[in-house]
Design an enzyme around this catalytic site. Structure first.
Site, short mmCIF file in Angstrom:
data_model
loop_
_atom_site.label_atom_id
_atom_site.label_comp_id
_atom_site.label_asym_id
_atom_site.label_seq_id
_atom_site.Cartn_x
_atom_site.Cartn_y
_atom_site.Cartn_z
N GLU A 66 0.73 -1.20 0.00
CA GLU A 66 0.03 -0.10 -0.13
C GLU A 66 0.87 1.31 0.12
OE1 GLU A 66 -3.22 -0.18 -0.25
OE2 GLU A 66 -3.35 -2.20 0.58
N CYS A 105 -2.23 9.23 3.93
CA CYS A 105 -2.00 8.72 2.54
C CYS A 105 -3.30 9.06 1.73
CB CYS A 105 -1.61 7.25 2.52
SG CYS A 105 -3.02 6.28 3.40
P1 NAD Z 1 8.72 4.82 4.07
O1 NAD Z 1 8.28 3.96 2.82
O2 NAD Z 1 9.71 5.50 4.15
O3 NAD Z 1 8.81 3.71 5.42
C1 NAD Z 1 7.83 2.57 5.41
C2 NAD Z 1 8.51 1.37 6.15
O4 NAD Z 1 9.62 0.90 5.05
C3 NAD Z 1 9.17 1.78 7.28
O5 NAD Z 1 8.84 0.80 8.39
C4 NAD Z 1 10.69 1.91 6.96
O6 NAD Z 1 11.65 1.44 7.73
C5 NAD Z 1 10.67 0.57 5.85
N1 NAD Z 1 11.68 0.78 4.69
C6 NAD Z 1 12.42 1.78 4.51
N2 NAD Z 1 13.07 1.28 3.14
C7 NAD Z 1 12.95 0.20 2.98
C8 NAD Z 1 13.82 -0.73 2.55
N3 NAD Z 1 14.76 -0.55 1.48
N4 NAD Z 1 13.49 -2.13 2.52
C9 NAD Z 1 12.42 -2.53 3.27
N5 NAD Z 1 11.77 -1.73 4.11
C10 NAD Z 1 12.01 -0.27 4.21
O7 NAD Z 1 7.19 5.29 4.62
P2 NAD Z 1 6.73 6.26 5.86
O8 NAD Z 1 7.44 7.56 5.68
O9 NAD Z 1 7.21 5.62 7.16
O10 NAD Z 1 5.16 6.19 5.37
C11 NAD Z 1 4.62 7.30 4.74
C12 NAD Z 1 4.01 6.84 3.46
O11 NAD Z 1 3.19 5.78 3.58
C13 NAD Z 1 3.48 7.74 2.62
O12 NAD Z 1 3.93 7.58 1.36
C14 NAD Z 1 2.15 7.22 2.83
O13 NAD Z 1 1.44 7.94 1.42
C15 NAD Z 1 2.15 6.03 2.66
N6 NAD Z 1 1.26 5.24 3.13
C16 NAD Z 1 0.32 4.47 2.38
C17 NAD Z 1 -0.86 4.01 3.00
C18 NAD Z 1 -1.91 2.97 2.21
O14 NAD Z 1 -2.62 2.67 2.75
N7 NAD Z 1 -1.77 3.21 1.01
C19 NAD Z 1 -1.06 4.12 4.26
C20 NAD Z 1 -0.15 4.88 5.20
C21 NAD Z 1 0.77 5.54 4.56
#
Ligand code: NAD
Length: 974
Positions: free
Chosen positions: A738, A772
Site C-alpha cells: 500500500e 496517505c
Molecule cells: P517509508 O516508505 O519511508 O517507510 C515505510 C516502512 O518501510 C518503514 O518501516 C521503513 O523502515 C521501511 N523501509 C524503508 N526502506 C526500506 C527498504 N529498503 N526495505 C524494506 N523496508 C524499508 O514510508 P513512511 O514515511 O513511513 O510512511 C509514509 C508513506 O506511507 C507515505 O507515502 C504514505 O502515503 C504511505 N502510506 C500509504 C498507506 C496506504 O494504505 N496506501 C497508508 C499509510 C501510509
C-alpha cells in the site's frame, strides 16, 4: 379540556403551509405519501439556490425527477412533460416561483428593513416576535464578524422601527415586570469559526468576544437576547457561553432547553438554580428540538448512544416534566413554551393555572408560518404568543426551509397529523403513555467478543468528545504520557525480549528534545533469527483451528480497549497525532482484530465449489508460511495491526518491522497480541532501520510474502526485490504493498460550500495532511473557484497549530525534521499564488502550518507528486468533465472526492474517478474497517483492500481437494 378549547377556537382557520398553491400543496401531499419522492424534492429544494439560470434549473429538475414516479401534477406544474410546449424558461420560472413562495411562507423578510412591515403586522395582530437571522454556516472569522454585524444592525433597525408602535400590555408586561418589545434570537455557532468540542476554548473565546458586545448593546437599548440551541455537539458550549456572557450583566435574556435530549431535565435544573441568583431571571424557551433526525443518524453511525429519546412519547413526557419544573420555579426563571403540539401547550397552561400563576406569567411560542389556526386560538384565549420569525436571503435560508418542510411532513409531526391529515383530536391530545423517562446514557462501551458465538462485526465507536467526562479522562492520559520516561522498546524474537547495542531514538516531533521511545535496532543477523523463530513456531500455529486463532485477535482487541486512552496518548507524543486522530487509530486497530477474526471464521468454512454426483470437492485456505510486515509511522498502531493480524489469523507466522519513528506505539500491538494468548515465536518484533533490517526481511529466502505500507519509492523497491528468486527459496513471494497518493477533491458548480469547506479542511489538514488518503489537490469548477478559495482561506487561517497534547489543536507537527525541511523547500521554491501559509508556529518542533496554493499548474510537481504534510494545491477547471480529467491525471489512484448536487455528475464521478476509494459529498479520509475497505491501485498499491472481504485471501494459498466417492459402483447420497 383546554386543548379541545384551543382546537375549537382555531377551527375554521387554515394553515397556509398546506395551502401555498395548488402546486406546492400537491407536492407536499405527494411527498408525505412517497418517501423516495420526498427525498428528491428536499434535495432539489436544497440545491435550487445554487443553480444558475433556467437551463441549469431544468437540468437539475430532470436529473432529480426525470426517472421517478413523480406525480403527473408535478410534471405538469414544472413543465417536464409539456416542456416542448411551455419551454424551459416556463419550467424554471414555475419552479422558482413556487420554491420562493414556500420559503416566503416561513421567512418574514430578506433583510432587517424588509422584515419590519411583516413584524409590525404580527404585532398589530396581537403577536410578539423574536427575530432569527438566517445565514450560511460560519467557517471563517470574517463570516462570524459579518453575522455579529448583522445582529447589531437588526437590533438598531428594530429599536428604531418599533418605537412608534402602539403599546400592547399583554405583549409588554408579565407578572414580574416589563418585557422588551424587541426580541432577538442569536445562534452561537454563527459567532465563532471553531465552535466544537475539541476546539472548545478557542470557540468559546471567539463567541464571547462577539456575543459580549451584542448583549451589552441589548442591555443599553432594552432589547431581549435569546441564545438559540442547535446541534448536541454545541450544547455544552452554549450552556457555558450563556453563563459566561450573562453573568453579572443586567439584561433580559434567555436560552433554549430541548426536551428531546435525555440531559435536558438535569440541564434545566442547573439553569434554574443559576437563574435564581441573577438580578433578572432568564427566560427558558422549552422546545422539543429540531434536529432529531440528524442527532439520531450521527449517533447511530458512530455507535454512540443517541442523546435524544428514541420514542416520541418520552420526549412529550419529558416536556411536561420540564414544564412543571419551570413553572414551579416561576420568578427564579421565566418560562416560554415553544411547540406546535396542542397537548404540550395545553398541559403547560393548565399546570400553570393549577399552581395559581396568572396567564401572563409565561408565554407560548410558535414558528412563523406554521400551525396558524393554533396561533389564532391562543391569541383568542388571551395568552401571550411570540412568533419565531426568521429573516434572511433565500440561499442561506434553504437549510431552514428544508428543516421546516421536514417538520411539516414528518410522520411524528403534530402539525401534519392535525392540519394535513385531520387526525382525531382525542388521540392527539392523549397524555404520553410512558412508564418511566429514560436517563442519559453512559458513553459507548463494547463488550468482549464471545469466541463461540461472535456478534456481527461493528466498528469500535470513536470517543464522543462532546462529553466532558471523555475529554477529562483523555486529558489525564495525555498528562501521564507527557510525564512518562522514554519507553524501552526491545526486539522480541521467539518470545524473548532483547536490547541491542545500537538504539533507535524516537523523539516527540512536536518537541524533539523529548524522547518518547528508545528502541532496539535489529541487524541482519537478528532478522535472520527472527525469521527462523517464526518458521519454527509457524507449523503449530498453522494447524491451530481458525476459531482459536480468531479468538487470539478478539482477546487482543479487548486488551487494546483496556489500554485505549494510554496508547492514544502515547501516539499524541510519538506520532504527533491530535487527540481525535490518535483515538481513531486505536479504534481502527481494534476493528482490524474484530473484523479479520470474523473473516477468518467465514473463510474457514471453505469456498463455494460444485460437487457433482460421485465426487466431493472442497476448496480451503491455508496460510502461506512466514510473512514479513513492514509498516509506516503515520498510522503507527492501526496499519501494522491490520497487516500483522490479517497475516496471523490467516495461519501465518510473522516478523514485524515497525517504522523507525514510532516503535513504542508498535510495541503496544505486540503486547496486546501476547496478552491475547498468541504463542511465543508466532509474532517476532524487530524494530530496525528500513535499509538494513527491512531490506533483509524482504530478501530472506524463507519469507513467503511481504505486507508493506509506506512510500512509493520503498514499495516499488520491495516489489522488485521480492521478485528475485534466491537459493533455498521455495515460494514466489507475494507482495501486498500500500503506497502513496496524490488525492483530488473535485468541487462542482452546484456544490454546497457550507459542506465543502469543513470537509476539505479536515481532509487536507487533519493530522497535518500526513495521511496517505489526505486531499492534496483541489479541482474546482470555475464558477465557484474564487468563492470557495476565499472561504477556505479564512477557514484555514484559524486552524490552531501546535503541540497536539493541548486540546483543540487541529494540526499536529510534521513527523520528522527532514520532511519538514522538504516541505519548506517546496513552499519556498513554488511560484504559485500562495493563499495561506502558516509556518513554524511553535518555536520548537517540526511544524509546518497548513498551506494552500492557488492557481497551481496541474502538470507541475506540486500538483502531481506526493509531498508530505499540510500542503494543498488548488486549480480551476472549465467544466465538471474537465475537472474529472484533471483529477485523473496522476500516476496514483488512492482516494478521491467529489462535491456536487447533480445526480448525473455524481454518477459520472463514481464511474470515472481513478481511485481505490471514492467519497461523495464528504471528506476523503477516515475509512472505517468493514465499511470502506481501503487501498488504491495504479502506483498507490498492489494487493487487496485492507478492512475488506478479500484482504485475508492475499495471505493464503487456496487448495482444492477432490475425492472420487464412487467405489465399486456405490456412491453415498449427496
Ligand atoms: P517509508 O516508505 O519511508 O517507510 C515505510 C516502512 O518501510 C518503514 O518501516 C521503513 O523502515 C521501511 N523501509 C524503508 N526502506 C526500506 C527498504 N529498503 N526495505 C524494506 N523496508 C524499508 O514510508 P513512511 O514515511 O513511513 O510512511 C509514509 C508513506 O506511507 C507515505 O507515502 C504514505 O502515503 C504511505 N502510506 C500509504 C498507506 C496506504 O494504505 N496506501 C497508508 C499509510 C501510509
Amino acid at each position: 379540556m383546554l386543548a379541545r378549547r384551543i382546537a375549537e377556537l382555531g377551527a375554521g382557520e387554515h394553515t397556509k403551509v398546506y395551502e401555498l398553491s395548488f402546486w406546492s400543496e400537491r407536492l407536499l401531499a405527494w411527498a408525505m405519501a412517497h418517501p423516495d419522492f420526498k427525498t428528491q424534492l428536499f434535495r432539489f429544494v436544497d440545491v435550487f439556490p445554487a443553480t444558475v439560470g433556467n437551463q441549469d434549473v431544468v437540468r437539475h429538475l430532470q436529473e432529480y425527477f426525470g426517472h421517478t414516479g413523480a406525480p403527473r401534477l408535478f410534471e405538469l406544474g414544472v413543465g417536464l412533460a409539456d416542456r416542448a410546449r411551455l419551454g424551459r424558461s416556463v419550467s424554471a420560472s414555475v419552479a422558482r416561483r413556487n420554491i420562493t413562495r414556500m420559503a416566503e411562507q416561513f421567512i418574514v423578510g430578506s433583510s432587517a428593513a424588509s422584515a419590519v412591515p411583516g413584524l409590525h403586522r404580527l404585532w398589530r395582530s396581537g403577536s410578539a416576535f423574536t427575530v432569527d437571522l438566517l445565514g450560511e454556516k460560519t467557517v471563517t472569522e470574517d463570516e462570524a464578524d459579518v453575522y455579529a454585524g448583522r445582529v447589531t444592525e437588526l437590533m438598531d433597525t428594530l429599536v428604531a422601527a418599533t418605537a412608534g408602535w402602539a403599546p400592547d400590555d399583554l405583549l409588554e408586561f408579565d407578572d414580574l415586570g416589563a418585557i422588551p418589545r424587541v426580541n432577538l434570537s442569536v445562534k452561537p455557532t454563527a459567532l465563532a469559526s471553531l465552535y466544537s468540542p475539541l476546539t472548545r476554548e478557542e470557540g468559546l473565546a471567539q463567541a464571547r468576544a462577539r456575543l459580549g458586545p451584542i448583549v451589552g448593546a441589548a442591555a443599553k437599548h432594552g432589547v431581549y437576547v435569546h441564545i438559540d440551541m442547535e446541534h448536541y455537539d454545541a450544547k455544552d458550549l452554549t450552556l457555558q457561553l450563556v453563563r459566561e456572557v450573562l453573568d453579572g450583566v443586567d439584561v433580559d435574556a434567555g436560552v433554549v432547553v430541548q426536551a428531546y435530549l435525555k440531559d435536558s431535565y438535569a440541564d434545566l435544573t442547573d439553569l434554574v438554580a443559576w437563574s435564581a441568583g441573577r438580578a433578572r431571571p432568564i427566560t427558558v424557551r422549552l422546545v422539543k428540538g429540531a434536529y432529531w433526525d440528524a442527532e439520531t443518524v450521527t449517533s447511530r453511525a458512530n455507535g454512540w448512544p443517541a442523546p435524544v429519546f428514541s420514542d416520541k412519547a418520552h420526549t412529550d413526557a419529558n416536556y411536561e416534566r420540564c414544564a412543571r419544573l419551570l413553572l414551579d420555579h416561576h420568578g427564579s426563571v421565566r418560562a416560554a413554551f415553544g411547540s406546535h403540539n396542542l397537548r404540550s401547550l395545553a398541559y403547560a397552561v393548565t399546570y400553570a393555572r393549577a399552581q395559581g400563576l396568572p396567564d401572563s406569567a409565561y408565554e407560548l411560542q410558535m414558528l412563523y408560518g406554521m400551525a396558524e389556526p393554533m396561533q389564532i386560538a391562543i391569541k383568542r384565549l388571551g395568552l401571550r404568543l411570540r412568533v419565531y420569525a426568521p429573516v434572511g436571503e433565500l440561499v442561506p435560508g434553504m437549510a431552514y426551509l428544508v428543516r421546516r418542510l421536514l417538520e411539516n411532513t414528518s410522520n411524528e409531526s403534530f402539525v401534519r397529523h392535525r392540519f394535513a391529515e385531520g387526525a382525531d383530536l382525542e388521540s392527539l391530545i392523549a397524555p404520553p403513555a410512558v412508564d418511566r423517562i429514560p436517563d442519559s446514557s453512559p458513553a459507548a462501551r463494547r463488550s468482549p467478543t464471545d469466541a463461540v458465538a461472535p456478534a456481527p462485526y461493528q466498528p469500535e465507536p470513536v470517543r464522543e468528545w462532546r462529553r466532558a467526562s471523555v475529554r477529562a479522562a483523555f486529558s489525564v492520559a495525555v498528562a501521564a504520557a507527557g510525564r512518562r520516561p522514554p519507553i524501552d522498546v526491545p526486539m522480541i524474537i521467539g518470545g524473548g525480549g532483547d536490547r541491542t547495542a545500537d538504539r533507535i531514538v524516537s523523539p516527540d516531533p512536536g518537541c524533539p528534545d523529548r524522547i518518547v521511545g528508545l528502541a532496539a535496532s535489529a541487524d541482519v543477523s537478528d532478522v535472520d533469527r527472527a525469521v527462523a523463530a517464526a518458521g519454527a513456531a509457524g507449523e503449530r500455529w498453522a494447524h491451530t483451528p481458525a476459531r482459536e486463532r480468531a479468538a487470539v485477535l478478539w482477546r487482543a482487541a479487548e486488551n487494546l480497549r483496556a489500554r485505549r486512552d494510554e496508547i492514544a496518548a502515547l501516539e499524541v507524543f510519538e506520532a504527533g497525532k491530535p487527540w481525535a486522530e490518535a483515538d481513531a487509530d486505536v479504534c481502527e486497530a481494534i476493528d482490524f482484530c474484530e473484523y479479520y477474526g470474523r473473516e477468518m471464521v467465514r473463510l474457514d468454512a471453505g469456498g463455494a465449489v460444485q460437487s457433482p454426483p460421485g465426487e466431493a470437492n472442497h476448496l480451503s485456505y491455508r496460510g502461506r508460511g512466514v510473512g514479513a510486515v513492514i509498516s509506516p509511522w503515520n498510522f503507527p498502531l492501526a496499519i501494522p495491526a491490520g497487516m500483522v493480524c490479517g497475516a496471523l489469523v490467516a495461519g501465518n507466522s510473522v516478523v514485524f518491522k515497525p517504522a523507525e519513528q514510532t516503535p513504542a506505539t508498535a510495541l503496544a500491538l505486540v503486547e496486546a497480541l501476547e496478552a491475547g494468548g498468541l504463542p511465543a515465536g508466532v509474532l517476532n518484533f524487530v524494530p530496525g532501520l528500513g535499509e538494513t533490517a527491512g531490506a533483509r526481511l524482504v530478501a530472506h529466502p524463507d519469507v513467503s510474502f511481504v505486507a508493506f505500507t509506506g512510500s512509493r519509492a520503498v514499495g516499488l523497491g520491495i516489489v522488485a526485490d521480492a521478485a528475485v528468486h534466491r537459493p533455498g527459496q521455495r515460494d514466489v513471494k507475494r507482495v501486498v504493498a500500500e503506497m502513496g497518493g496524490k488525492n483530488a477533491v473535485i468541487v462542482d458548480a452546484d456544490a454546497d460550500l457550507d459542506q465543502v469547506v469543513p470537509a476539505v479542511v479536515a481532509s487536507a489538514f487533519g493530522f497535518a495532511g500526513q495521511k496517505c488518503s489526505a486531499a492534496s489537490r483541489l479541482v474546482v469548477v470555475d464558477a465557484v473557484y474564487e468563492a470557495l478559495l476565499e472561504r477556505l482561506t479564512g477557514a484555514i487561517a484559524v486552524l490552531p497549530v501546535g503541540h497536539p497534547a493541548g486540546m483543540g489543536v487541529q494540526v499536529g507537527p510534521v513527523i520528522d525534521a527532514e520532511a519538514a525541511d522538504r516541505i519548506r523547500g517546496v513552499i519556498a521554491s513554488c511560484g504559485q499564488r500562495l493563499v495561506v501559509r502558516r509556518e513554524d508556529v511553535p518555536s520548537t518542533g517540526w511544524f509546518v502550518g497548513p498551506t494552500l496554493f492557488a492557481d497551481v499548474d496541474p502538470s507541475s510537481s506540486l500538483a502531481r507528486e506526493e509531498i508530505f504534510g499540510p500542503v494543498l494545491a488548488a486549480f480551476p477547471a472549465t467544466s465538471f468533465e474537465d475537472a474529472l480529467t484533471l483529477a485523473n491525471d496522476t500516476d496514483y489512484a488512492l482516494t478521491a472526492g467529489v462535491f456536487s448536487r447533480s445526480p448525473a455528475h455524481l454518477r459520472l464521478a463514481a464511474e470515472e474517478l481513478r481511485a481505490g476509494n471514492i467519497y461523495i459529498n464528504r471528506g476523503i479520509t477516515g475509512a472505517v474497517v468493514g465499511r470502506q475497505p481501503f487501498g488504491g491501485y495504479g502506483l498507490s498499491g498492489v494487493g487487496s483492500k485492507a478492512g475488506g472481504p478479500d484482504y485475508l485471501l492475499g495471505f493464503m494459498n487456496p487448495r482444492a481437494v477432490t475425492e472420487n466417492t464412487l467405489r465399486q459402483g456405490f456412491a453415498p447420497d449427496t
